[in-house]
Design an enzyme around this catalytic site. Structure first.
Site, mmCIF file in Angstrom:
data_model
loop_
_atom_site.group_PDB
_atom_site.id
_atom_site.type_symbol
_atom_site.label_atom_id
_atom_site.label_comp_id
_atom_site.label_asym_id
_atom_site.label_seq_id
_atom_site.Cartn_x
_atom_site.Cartn_y
_atom_site.Cartn_z
ATOM 1 N N CYS A 346 0.823 -1.148 0.072
ATOM 2 C CA CYS A 346 0.256 0.141 -0.033
ATOM 3 C C CYS A 346 0.959 1.232 0.211
ATOM 4 O O CYS A 346 1.519 1.392 1.230
ATOM 5 C CB CYS A 346 -0.847 0.199 1.107
ATOM 6 S SG CYS A 346 -1.955 1.343 1.327
ATOM 7 N N CYS A 349 -0.273 4.029 2.540
ATOM 8 C CA CYS A 349 0.164 3.741 3.870
ATOM 9 C C CYS A 349 1.817 3.922 4.308
ATOM 10 O O CYS A 349 2.243 4.365 5.126
ATOM 11 C CB CYS A 349 -0.381 2.272 4.484
ATOM 12 S SG CYS A 349 -2.003 2.351 4.361
ATOM 13 N N ASP A 350 2.234 3.049 3.366
ATOM 14 C CA ASP A 350 3.765 2.853 3.515
ATOM 15 C C ASP A 350 4.772 3.949 2.691
ATOM 16 O O ASP A 350 6.099 3.867 2.892
ATOM 17 C CB ASP A 350 4.222 1.538 3.344
ATOM 18 C CG ASP A 350 3.392 0.353 4.315
ATOM 19 O OD1 ASP A 350 3.141 0.941 5.315
ATOM 20 O OD2 ASP A 350 3.206 -0.687 3.864
#
Length: 521
Positions: A346, A349-350
Site C-alpha cells: 500500500c 500507508c507505507d
C-alpha cells in the site's frame, strides 16, 4: 487547533455520554509538543461536561495521554502517544464513545466473550501514521480489545512523534503492532484477525459458556461483506428471506481503495467512506451481521449448507459466496521475510517511509502505475516492472507515467528474488524474459501491485474453479451445487470492479429467490 465546525460536531457526538471520561496527560513539562497536546485535549474536553483533562508529571519522552472512564474513574487501558489528528482523530472519538459503551464498532456478544477470555497481561503498542488509511481499523480494533479485557493495554503511537523508537525497531510499514517485544501484526487486519493472533500467542481462559457450540439458522447466508456480499444481502432481505452476513469486516477489499470515481451516480468517494455507507445501508434492513469471523470449514453437501467459524455454525438453504480477493504476492525468495521490512502493498500507508529512497513497483496494471505515480512525488527514482510485453494500465495513466522523469518502465521483466538482510531490502533481481539476462537493481523498497487472488481456498475441494482459483458460475451466479452461488471477485465473472461486484451480488440473491420459488432449494 480544532476549527469551530469540528468542535460543534463533537458537541453533537458526545451529547449522549452517560459516564465521566477523563483524558489524563502523561508528560513532563519539557516534553516536546506538550503545550499543543494540552491545547488539543482541552478543546476536546470543552465539547462535553462529561469530559475532563487531568495531568501527571510522568516523563514519557513524547506527549502521551491515557483514557479514564466510569464512576469512579478507572484506567481503560487505552493510550495515545502523539496528538491523534488525521485519520486517527476518529480513533480517539470512538475510544471515548466505546469507553462509555457506545459505538457501532463494538463487537457482538460472541466476539466480546472471546476478547474477555484472552489471557494477560498483554501490552500492545500500535505504531501508525496519521496519513495511513489502514491504520485506524487496526488501532480501533485493539482499543476495543483493551477496553473489554482489563489485562490488556494498547497505546496508539504516531511513529513521527517518536522517530528514534520507530528507527530502532526498523518500522518500515504501518500499522505495525507489537505485543510486548514481539511483532504481532503488520499491515491491514480486522478485529477478528487480531483476535485470532492474540489467542494463538497468549491463549484463552475459556469457560463452558465461551466454547459451547452455537448453531444459527437462516434462509440465506452471505459469506463476505464487500460490495457483492452487501448487495446480495440487501436483495435477499428485500425478498423476505431471513438473511445473515458472515465476514471479517464490512467493506472488504474496498477499504484499501482511496479514489473511486467510476461508481455511477457517485462522482467521487473513497473506499473507507464507501465501506461505511455500505454498512449503513445494510443497517436499514433486518440483516444479521456477524463481523470479525474467519470461516474454518464448509459443508455444502446437504439441503442446508453450513459454514463454521470457531464454535459457531451458520446454516441456510442458500449460500452466497462473496469472499472477494486479496493482494497477490510474488512468491519469490526474499519476499515473505521482508514484508514490513522493505516489501509493501500500500503506497498510501507505507510510501512516506521511503521518501528520498529508490523504490520498485511490481505490476503494470492500473494499481501499479497509480502506485508509481504516487511514489514518484516523494522518491528520486521509481522502477516499474511488468511481466508482460506491454503495460495493462489505462492509456491516460501510461501517458502520465511515461511523462514523469523519475519513473522508468521495464516490460517483459520477471522478478526472481528480493535481496536484503533481515532488517531491510537492498535490491531486486529481475530477469529479462526476452534475453534471459538477470540484473540486480538497487532499491530500498518494493511495492507489489500484481493484482488479486480469489479468497476461495475454503471451497477448493468442494466447487469447480478456474486455474486462477475463481469459483466457476453460470450467467445467474449459480455454482455446480444447487443452493450455492458465488458473486464478485471470488467468481470467474470478468472485470473485477466494484460496480460489477454489486450487480453480481444482486443477481445471486435474485437467483436464490427464483430457485426457492421453484422449490429447487
Amino acid at each position: 487547533m480544532l476549527d469551530q465546525e469540528i468542535l460543534n460536531q463533537l458537541k453533537t457526538i458526545f451529547a449522549n455520554l452517560q459516564s465521566p471520561v477523563a483524558l489524563k496527560l502523561l508528560t513532563a513539562d519539557q516534553s516536546k509538543g506538550a503545550d499543543d497536546m494540552v491545547t488539543f485535549l482541552n478543546e476536546i474536553a470543552g465539547t462535553s461536561s462529561k469530559i475532563s483533562v487531568e495531568t501527571s508529571g510522568t516523563a514519557t519522552g513524547a506527549p502521551t495521554f491515557t483514557l479514564l472512564a466510569g464512576e469512579p474513574l478507572q484506567n481503560t487501558g487505552v493510550s495515545f502517544c502523539g496528538i491523534p489528528n488525521g485519520h486517527e482523530f476518529t480513533t480517539l472519538l470512538l475510544a471515548i464513545l466505546n469507553a462509555d459503551g457506545q459505538g457501532k464498532n463494538l463487537p457482538d456478544e460472541s466476539i466480546a466473550a472471546r476478547i474477555s477470555a484472552l489471557k494477560g497481561p498483554i501490552e500492545l503498542r500500535t505504531f501508525v501514521s496519521l496519513t495511513c488509511t489502514n491504520c485506524p481499523d487496526v488501532a480501533q480494533a485493539l482499543n476495543v480489545i483493551a477496553l473489554l479485557n482489563p489485562q490488556i493495554t494498547n497505546t496508539v503511537i504516531d511513529g513521527a512523534t517518536v522517530p528514534q523508537v520507530a528507527e530502532s525497531l526498523n518500522i518500515q510499514s504501518v500499522p505495525t503492532v507489537y505485543a510486548g517485544e514481539e511483532v504481532l501484526s503488520v499491515g491491514r487486519s480486522s478485529l477478528g484477525d487480531l483476535l485470532d493472533k492474540l489467542e494463538k500467542a497468549y491463549g484463552t481462559a475459556g469457560s463452558g459458556e465461551d466454547t459451547t457450540p452455537v448453531t444459527r439458522d437462516f434462509d440465506v447466508l452471505v459469506l463476505g461483506g464487500g460490495p457483492a456480499g452487501a448487495a446480495a444481502a440487501i436483495y435477499a432481505a428485500r425478498k423476505g428471506f431471513s438473511t445473515a452476513v458472515v465476514a471479517k469486516a464490512i467493506g472488504g477489499q474496498v477499504k484499501e481503495t482511496m479514489g473511486i470515481e467510476n461508481l455511477i451516480s457517485v462522482p467521487e468517494t473513497t473506499g473507507p467512506k464507501l465501506a461505511a455507507d455500505i454498512k449503513d445501508h445494510l443497517g436499514k434492513y433486518p440483516i444479521h451481521l456477524f463481523e470479525n469471523r474467519t470461516a474454518t470449514a464448509a459443508d455444502i453437501s446437504g439441503k442446508h449448507k453450513s459454514i463454521t467459524c470457531g464454535n459457531e455454525t451458520f446454516t441456510a438453504r442458500a449460500l452466497i459466496i462473496a469472499t472477494g480477493a486479496s493482494w497477490r504476492k510474488l512468491s519469490v525468495p526474499g519476499e515473505e521475510e521482508h514484508i514490513g521490512r522493505g516489501v509493501a502493498f500500500c503506497t498510501h500507508c507505507d510510501g512516506p517511509f521511503y521518501a528520498g529512497k529508490k523504490v520498485a513497483v511490481i505490476g503494470g496494471g492500473n494499481s501499479g502505475i497509480e502506485a508509481a505515480l504516487d511514489l514518484a512525488g516523494m522518491c528520486p527514482s521509481v522502477e516499474v516492472f511488468e511481466f508482460l510485453d506491454t503495460l495493462k494500465a489505462d492509456g491516460v495513466l501510461q501517458e502520465k507515467a511515461r511523462a514523469t522523469d523519475n519513473i522508468d518502465i521495464h516490460t517483459s521483466s520477471q522478478v526472481v528474488e528480493v535481496i536484503g538482510d533481515p532488517s531491510r531490502v537492498s535490491g531486486l533481481k529481475v530477469k529479462d524474459r526476452a534475453t534471459g539476462a538477470e540484473t540486480v537493481y538497487d532499491v530500498d523498497g518494493v511495492f507489489v501491485q500484481i493484482g488479486l487472488m480469489p479468497n476461495s481456498s475454503l471451497f477448493k475441494d468442494l466447487l469447480p474453479m478456474t486455474r486462477a482459483g475463481e469459483i466457476i458460475v453460470d450467467e445467474r451466479c449459480r455454482t455446480s451445487v444447487p443452493g450455492v452461488y458465488a458473486a464478485g471477485d471470488v467468481s470467474n465473472v470478468p472485470y473485477k470492479q466494484i460496480i460489477i461486484a454489486m450487480g453480481e451480488g444482486a443477481k445471486a440473491a435474485l437467483s436464490a429467490f427464483d430457485d426457492s420459488m421453484r422449490g429447487e432449494i
